[in-house]
Design a protein around this motif. Structure first.
Motif, PDB file in Angstrom:
ATOM      1  N   VAL A 107       3.598   5.790 -14.248  1.00 19.23           N
ATOM      2  CA  VAL A 107       2.587   4.442 -14.363  1.00 19.23           C
ATOM      3  C   VAL A 107       2.124   4.363 -12.892  1.00 19.23           C
ATOM      4  O   VAL A 107       0.663   4.028 -13.141  1.00 19.23           O
ATOM      5  CB  VAL A 107       3.355   3.524 -14.858  1.00 19.23           C
ATOM      6  CG1 VAL A 107       2.579   2.167 -14.994  1.00 19.23           C
ATOM      7  CG2 VAL A 107       3.642   3.829 -16.576  1.00 19.23           C
ATOM      8  N   ALA A 108       2.976   4.544 -11.828  1.00 25.82           N
ATOM      9  CA  ALA A 108       2.399   4.401 -10.529  1.00 25.82           C
ATOM     10  C   ALA A 108       0.973   5.309 -10.097  1.00 25.82           C
ATOM     11  O   ALA A 108       0.161   5.184  -9.567  1.00 25.82           O
ATOM     12  CB  ALA A 108       3.506   4.837 -10.025  1.00 25.82           C
ATOM     13  N   ASP A 109       1.873   6.615 -10.829  1.00 22.63           N
ATOM     14  CA  ASP A 109       0.126   7.858 -10.820  1.00 22.63           C
ATOM     15  C   ASP A 109      -0.569   7.781 -11.397  1.00 22.63           C
ATOM     16  O   ASP A 109      -1.814   8.113 -10.552  1.00 22.63           O
ATOM     17  CB  ASP A 109       1.680   9.002 -11.342  1.00 22.63           C
ATOM     18  CG  ASP A 109      -0.022   9.876 -10.700  1.00 22.63           C
ATOM     19  OD1 ASP A 109      -0.238  10.905  -9.849  1.00 22.63           O
ATOM     20  OD2 ASP A 109      -0.188  10.577 -12.018  1.00 22.63           O
ATOM     21  N   LEU A 110      -0.678   7.589 -12.386  1.00 19.17           N
ATOM     22  CA  LEU A 110      -1.639   6.669 -13.280  1.00 19.17           C
ATOM     23  C   LEU A 110      -2.664   5.873 -12.428  1.00 19.17           C
ATOM     24  O   LEU A 110      -4.126   5.354 -12.653  1.00 19.17           O
ATOM     25  CB  LEU A 110      -1.216   6.004 -14.839  1.00 19.17           C
ATOM     26  CG  LEU A 110      -2.529   5.315 -16.138  1.00 19.17           C
ATOM     27  CD1 LEU A 110      -3.399   7.187 -15.788  1.00 19.17           C
ATOM     28  CD2 LEU A 110      -1.716   4.849 -16.661  1.00 19.17           C
ATOM     29  N   LEU A 111      -1.985   4.763 -12.593  1.00 17.46           N
ATOM     30  CA  LEU A 111      -2.874   3.292 -11.819  1.00 17.46           C
ATOM     31  C   LEU A 111      -3.536   4.036 -10.266  1.00 17.46           C
ATOM     32  O   LEU A 111      -5.029   3.488 -10.025  1.00 17.46           O
ATOM     33  CB  LEU A 111      -1.901   2.796 -10.947  1.00 17.46           C
ATOM     34  CG  LEU A 111      -0.854   1.617 -12.308  1.00 17.46           C
ATOM     35  CD1 LEU A 111      -0.363   0.132 -11.623  1.00 17.46           C
ATOM     36  CD2 LEU A 111      -1.927   1.004 -13.557  1.00 17.46           C
ATOM     37  N   ALA A 112      -2.497   5.385  -9.526  1.00 25.13           N
ATOM     38  CA  ALA A 112      -3.000   5.518  -7.974  1.00 25.13           C
ATOM     39  C   ALA A 112      -4.391   5.981  -8.477  1.00 25.13           C
ATOM     40  O   ALA A 112      -4.997   6.570  -7.915  1.00 25.13           O
ATOM     41  CB  ALA A 112      -2.126   6.295  -7.869  1.00 25.13           C
ATOM     42  N   ARG A 113      -4.146   7.428  -9.946  1.00 23.97           N
ATOM     43  CA  ARG A 113      -5.575   8.440 -10.261  1.00 23.97           C
ATOM     44  C   ARG A 113      -6.559   7.100 -10.710  1.00 23.97           C
ATOM     45  O   ARG A 113      -7.894   8.356 -10.834  1.00 23.97           O
ATOM     46  CB  ARG A 113      -4.151   9.062 -11.857  1.00 23.97           C
ATOM     47  CG  ARG A 113      -5.259  10.527 -12.065  1.00 23.97           C
ATOM     48  CD  ARG A 113      -4.835  11.387 -12.324  1.00 23.97           C
ATOM     49  NE  ARG A 113      -4.504  10.823 -13.726  1.00 23.97           N
ATOM     50  CZ  ARG A 113      -3.437  10.005 -13.993  1.00 23.97           C
ATOM     51  NH1 ARG A 113      -1.802  10.067 -13.546  1.00 23.97           N
ATOM     52  NH2 ARG A 113      -3.212  10.269 -15.236  1.00 23.97           N
ATOM     53  N   ARG A 114      -6.586   6.346 -10.972  1.00 21.90           N
ATOM     54  CA  ARG A 114      -7.626   5.871 -12.395  1.00 21.90           C
ATOM     55  C   ARG A 114      -7.959   5.024 -10.806  1.00 21.90           C
ATOM     56  O   ARG A 114      -9.626   4.255 -11.267  1.00 21.90           O
ATOM     57  CB  ARG A 114      -7.369   5.013 -12.807  1.00 21.90           C
ATOM     58  CG  ARG A 114      -6.543   5.760 -14.850  1.00 21.90           C
ATOM     59  CD  ARG A 114      -7.346   6.208 -14.997  1.00 21.90           C
ATOM     60  NE  ARG A 114      -7.880   6.047 -16.179  1.00 21.90           N
ATOM     61  CZ  ARG A 114      -9.044   6.824 -16.743  1.00 21.90           C
ATOM     62  NH1 ARG A 114      -8.626   8.023 -17.105  1.00 21.90           N
ATOM     63  NH2 ARG A 114     -10.150   5.861 -17.414  1.00 21.90           N
ATOM     64  N   GLY A 115      -7.604   4.761  -9.525  1.00 19.99           N
ATOM     65  CA  GLY A 115      -8.364   3.820  -9.198  1.00 19.99           C
ATOM     66  C   GLY A 115      -8.383   2.207  -9.349  1.00 19.99           C
ATOM     67  O   GLY A 115      -8.878   1.485  -8.728  1.00 19.99           O
ATOM     68  N   TRP A 116      -7.045   2.035 -10.230  1.00 21.72           N
ATOM     69  CA  TRP A 116      -6.500   0.824 -10.475  1.00 21.72           C
ATOM     70  C   TRP A 116      -6.350  -0.319 -10.001  1.00 21.72           C
ATOM     71  O   TRP A 116      -5.501  -0.059  -9.102  1.00 21.72           O
ATOM     72  CB  TRP A 116      -6.143   0.590 -11.998  1.00 21.72           C
ATOM     73  CG  TRP A 116      -6.937   1.274 -13.146  1.00 21.72           C
ATOM     74  CD1 TRP A 116      -7.945   1.555 -13.117  1.00 21.72           C
ATOM     75  CD2 TRP A 116      -6.271   1.090 -14.540  1.00 21.72           C
ATOM     76  NE1 TRP A 116      -8.297   1.731 -14.695  1.00 21.72           N
ATOM     77  CE2 TRP A 116      -7.605   1.940 -15.517  1.00 21.72           C
ATOM     78  CE3 TRP A 116      -5.190   0.990 -15.350  1.00 21.72           C
ATOM     79  CZ2 TRP A 116      -7.190   2.063 -16.719  1.00 21.72           C
ATOM     80  CZ3 TRP A 116      -4.665   1.070 -16.358  1.00 21.72           C
ATOM     81  CH2 TRP A 116      -6.070   1.747 -17.160  1.00 21.72           C
ATOM     82  N   ARG A 117      -7.378  -1.665  -9.626  1.00 18.85           N
ATOM     83  CA  ARG A 117      -6.511  -2.512  -8.536  1.00 18.85           C
ATOM     84  C   ARG A 117      -5.324  -3.460  -9.070  1.00 18.85           C
ATOM     85  O   ARG A 117      -6.152  -4.480  -9.210  1.00 18.85           O
ATOM     86  CB  ARG A 117      -7.753  -3.408  -8.019  1.00 18.85           C
ATOM     87  CG  ARG A 117      -9.016  -2.846  -7.456  1.00 18.85           C
ATOM     88  CD  ARG A 117     -10.213  -3.372  -6.797  1.00 18.85           C
ATOM     89  NE  ARG A 117     -11.217  -2.583  -6.911  1.00 18.85           N
ATOM     90  CZ  ARG A 117     -13.046  -2.661  -5.873  1.00 18.85           C
ATOM     91  NH1 ARG A 117     -13.240  -4.481  -5.993  1.00 18.85           N
ATOM     92  NH2 ARG A 117     -13.573  -1.685  -6.259  1.00 18.85           N
ATOM     93  N   THR A 118      -4.575  -2.895  -9.412  1.00 18.43           N
ATOM     94  CA  THR A 118      -2.877  -3.807  -9.534  1.00 18.43           C
ATOM     95  C   THR A 118      -2.110  -2.750  -9.606  1.00 18.43           C
ATOM     96  O   THR A 118      -2.047  -1.715  -8.494  1.00 18.43           O
ATOM     97  CB  THR A 118      -3.448  -3.546 -11.273  1.00 18.43           C
ATOM     98  OG1 THR A 118      -1.943  -4.388 -10.908  1.00 18.43           O
ATOM     99  CG2 THR A 118      -3.299  -2.700 -11.855  1.00 18.43           C
ATOM    100  N   ASN A 119      -1.049  -2.482  -9.336  1.00 17.71           N
ATOM    101  CA  ASN A 119       0.200  -1.848  -9.023  1.00 17.71           C
ATOM    102  C   ASN A 119       1.892  -1.984 -10.044  1.00 17.71           C
ATOM    103  O   ASN A 119       1.058  -2.944 -11.098  1.00 17.71           O
ATOM    104  CB  ASN A 119       0.819  -3.114  -7.435  1.00 17.71           C
ATOM    105  CG  ASN A 119       0.936  -4.338  -7.356  1.00 17.71           C
ATOM    106  OD1 ASN A 119       2.001  -4.190  -8.614  1.00 17.71           O
ATOM    107  ND2 ASN A 119       0.326  -5.002  -6.704  1.00 17.71           N
TER     108      ASN A 119
END
Length: 215
Positions: free
Chosen positions: A108-120
């Motif tokens: 999930v952390a990798d997905l958020l970083a890869r998508r550039g989503w502004r959350t954590n």
């Protein structure tokens, strides 16, 4: 209008209306005499919102109270109101301190970083996603992660559609209410449409021919 009229116009029983007032979900009516209060269309509108969050959104009364406090806070940015509403959708599950949980959280952390989503990954929705992926992994479906980006593409389109709807509202009251509706009730709409699409896709891919749409 009196409380009996408010009840008739909204379909909410009088004892329930009084309960919502006691719990702070609904503002009290304006006293017209020592034992009589008058209610306005704004009370009817708030009652309909409460019932929608309860019946369709599936929120508990305590969660609805928190969401409505955010809605009524004029100083709270809309982004924070949306976050408050979204956080109340988070499921309550026990944590599993195992390999699958750790790997899911990393995914999930990798997905958020890869998508550039502004959350954590501390966001309640991210935690829900990690728990769901971990459960899939334990059931032998760890390969589901391979389609996460396709799900993310669809989620982004839906999120933008939600906010586009919110952006059409001019009045502040309409705007904050639309944020809640787009977040909480939009979730119910999307899940229902996803189930309908599953039926259609299944019929097209696995159907034996003919009209299999009656499921």
């Amino acid at each position: 209008m009196r409380i009996a009229e408010l009840s008739r116009s909204t379909g909410v029983p009088v004892p329930t209306i009084k309960y919502y007032v006691r719990e702070g979900l609904l503002p009290p009516g304006e006293l017209s005499s020592p034992n009589q209060a008058q209610y306005s269309e704004s009370h009817a509108r708030r009652l309909r919102l409460i019932r929608a969050l309860l019946d369709v959104g599936g929120l508990k009364v305590a969660a609805i109270a928190e969401v409505l406090r955010a809605v009524d806070d004029a100083d709270r940015p809309l982004h924070k109101v949306l976050g408050e509403a979204a956080s109340r959708l988070a499921a309550q599950h026990a944590e599993h301190d195992d390999k699958e949980e750790a790997e899911a959280k990393a995914a999930v952390a990798d997905l958020l970083a890869r998508r550039g989503w502004r959350t954590n990954e501390s966001n309640p929705a991210a935690q829900d996603l990690a728990r769901a992926l971990a459960s899939m992994d334990r059931l032998g479906h760890g390969g589901f992660r391979e389609v996460l980006d396709e799900y993310a593409d669809a989620a982004e389109r839906v999120a933008h559609a939600d906010l586009d709807y919110v952006g059409r509202k001019a009045a502040v009251e309409d705007l904050v209410e639309s944020v809640v509706i787009g977040t909480v009730l939009g979730e119910a709409v999307f899940n229902a449409m996803r189930r309908l699409a599953h039926v259609d896709a299944s019929a097209r891919v696995f159907g034996a021919g003919g009209n299999d749409a009656a499921q």
